[in-house]
Design a protein around this motif. Sequence first.
Motif, PDB file in Angstrom:
ATOM      1  N   TYR A  85       0.829  -1.212   0.000  1.00  0.00           N
ATOM      2  CA  TYR A  85       0.000   0.000   0.000  1.00  0.00           C
ATOM      3  C   TYR A  85       0.866   1.266   0.000  1.00  0.00           C
ATOM      4  O   TYR A  85       0.516   2.259   0.628  1.00  0.00           O
ATOM      5  CB  TYR A  85      -0.906   0.020   1.233  1.00  0.00           C
ATOM      6  CG  TYR A  85      -1.835  -1.169   1.356  1.00  0.00           C
ATOM      7  CD1 TYR A  85      -3.087  -1.169   0.756  1.00  0.00           C
ATOM      8  CD2 TYR A  85      -1.460  -2.295   2.084  1.00  0.00           C
ATOM      9  CE1 TYR A  85      -3.945  -2.247   0.879  1.00  0.00           C
ATOM     10  CE2 TYR A  85      -2.311  -3.383   2.220  1.00  0.00           C
ATOM     11  CZ  TYR A  85      -3.551  -3.357   1.614  1.00  0.00           C
ATOM     12  OH  TYR A  85      -4.398  -4.433   1.735  1.00  0.00           O
ATOM     13  N   THR A  86       1.971   1.249  -0.707  1.00  0.00           N
ATOM     14  CA  THR A  86       2.862   2.405  -0.764  1.00  0.00           C
ATOM     15  C   THR A  86       3.236   2.696  -2.210  1.00  0.00           C
ATOM     16  O   THR A  86       3.033   1.867  -3.115  1.00  0.00           O
ATOM     17  CB  THR A  86       4.162   2.155   0.025  1.00  0.00           C
ATOM     18  OG1 THR A  86       4.888   1.086  -0.611  1.00  0.00           O
ATOM     19  CG2 THR A  86       3.870   1.775   1.477  1.00  0.00           C
ATOM     20  N   SER A  87       3.806   3.878  -2.429  1.00  0.00           N
ATOM     21  CA  SER A  87       4.304   4.214  -3.761  1.00  0.00           C
ATOM     22  C   SER A  87       5.271   3.158  -4.264  1.00  0.00           C
ATOM     23  O   SER A  87       5.182   2.695  -5.409  1.00  0.00           O
ATOM     24  CB  SER A  87       5.020   5.571  -3.721  1.00  0.00           C
ATOM     25  OG  SER A  87       4.156   6.605  -3.370  1.00  0.00           O
ATOM     26  N   GLU A  88       6.201   2.780  -3.390  1.00  0.00           N
ATOM     27  CA  GLU A  88       7.204   1.805  -3.784  1.00  0.00           C
ATOM     28  C   GLU A  88       6.588   0.440  -4.078  1.00  0.00           C
ATOM     29  O   GLU A  88       6.998  -0.251  -5.017  1.00  0.00           O
ATOM     30  CB  GLU A  88       8.271   1.687  -2.696  1.00  0.00           C
ATOM     31  CG  GLU A  88       9.139   2.920  -2.524  1.00  0.00           C
ATOM     32  CD  GLU A  88       8.478   4.042  -1.718  1.00  0.00           C
ATOM     33  OE1 GLU A  88       9.085   5.116  -1.590  1.00  0.00           O
ATOM     34  OE2 GLU A  88       7.338   3.839  -1.215  1.00  0.00           O
ATOM     35  N   GLY A  89       5.586   0.064  -3.278  1.00  0.00           N
ATOM     36  CA  GLY A  89       4.900  -1.191  -3.516  1.00  0.00           C
ATOM     37  C   GLY A  89       4.147  -1.196  -4.830  1.00  0.00           C
ATOM     38  O   GLY A  89       4.153  -2.198  -5.563  1.00  0.00           O
ATOM     39  N   GLN A  90       3.491  -0.084  -5.148  1.00  0.00           N
ATOM     40  CA  GLN A  90       2.769   0.015  -6.409  1.00  0.00           C
ATOM     41  C   GLN A  90       3.729   0.049  -7.602  1.00  0.00           C
ATOM     42  O   GLN A  90       3.427  -0.487  -8.668  1.00  0.00           O
ATOM     43  CB  GLN A  90       1.872   1.257  -6.409  1.00  0.00           C
ATOM     44  CG  GLN A  90       0.777   1.243  -5.354  1.00  0.00           C
ATOM     45  CD  GLN A  90      -0.311   0.212  -5.619  1.00  0.00           C
ATOM     46  OE1 GLN A  90      -0.362  -0.418  -6.670  1.00  0.00           O
ATOM     47  NE2 GLN A  90      -1.207   0.036  -4.655  1.00  0.00           N
TER      48      GLN A  90
END
Length: 409
Positions: A157-162
């Motif tokens: 649920y983070t920018s990096e995860g996306q």
Amino acid sequence: MNPLGWAGYGAQLGRARSKTGGDESVSWERRGDAVAISFDFRFLGGSVGTATGDLIEEAFTEAGAEGLPVVSVIATGGSRMQEGMASLRQLQRISGLCARHAEVGLPHVSVLCDPTTGGIWASLGAGADVVLAVPGAQVGFAGSRVRPEADLDDPAYTSEGQFAAGAVDLVVEPAELGGVLGALLPLLMGGDLRPASVPRVLGATDLPADGWSAVERARDPRRPRAQAYLDDYFSARVPFSGDRAGGVDPGMLCGIGLHEGRSVVYAAQTGTANTPAGFRTASRVVRLAERLGLPVLTLVDTPGAANDAAAERAGVGPAIAELFGTLAAARVPVTTLVVGEGGSGGALALASPDQTWIAPDAYFSVIAPELAAAILKRDPAQVRATADQLKLRPQDLVELGVVRGIAGP
């Protein structure tokens, strides 16, 4: 705007307006050669109601009338509970605005700030042509108050995860956003339909004496790869990443760049066996080029598509079929240079049907010689002879009419 007659909603709006100095959670303005939509999270969590939808429609209408790109800078918790389904229906409205903007060949770039959750992520944010995000932002369809407790701190649920899941093109520091947008927007708007020129050859310029020599030269680790060709060809470029379906393939470099003063969209193989995500990402950028009226450059260099069980489960066949179909249907010119190994359908899927060239230190074959020998039940000692029989050298391919020519320095 109180369609549900929600008790106290008017007072909530009044306090939000006093706190922010704005009338709604969204505002828009023309900034240079773009229309910018900005969310204010301080205004009821950046939530979207019917008046918010009105303002977003105003922004897209202005952009369409003036022929401008839209940049959406998002910070929102999603739909506004106090307006119920009237709020949720704005997602359909916003998606329609994005679709009509794309239909007339205008780009939309979203910038995901902290947080970007709920329906706006699943419409205005994820539906953009190019998706940027700031580091550490909470990004996801499920906000922190509605996701499973066990997943509250999951990096998905983070920018990096996306970004890792193929839903975000670039994670950009806030201080660098202006520079990235300043480079990206002119590229998205700056093309014409002349075919991209064939890149100059960076490696060997002499032709191989036999088939196996051609294979060995293409596999030489010292041979220039896609990164070197892209660096040489483009004076500036912005990368795109991800298939928007949960996958990223670092072996497929995609993006848009500036070549001799005009924009070219590119998809380039790096010499690895491409996964389904790589083929889907290439399809995605070719479709973007189609919408924006930009030429495409593809660089072929792969021993073949990934052939493991994971690739099959992820749909490697349908992903290759999608890329074949996308290139076959493309109304923008596609120029291809085979710069290394051209192995089977995984290579052919990225090749222009009628504008393919080859470098002298590359080959193109129905399949790698070792695998061809295995299929034919030949002894491994016959691999070299099989390479000759496959007629995979650049000069053989010109004679066969498979490629248009051999590129030069």
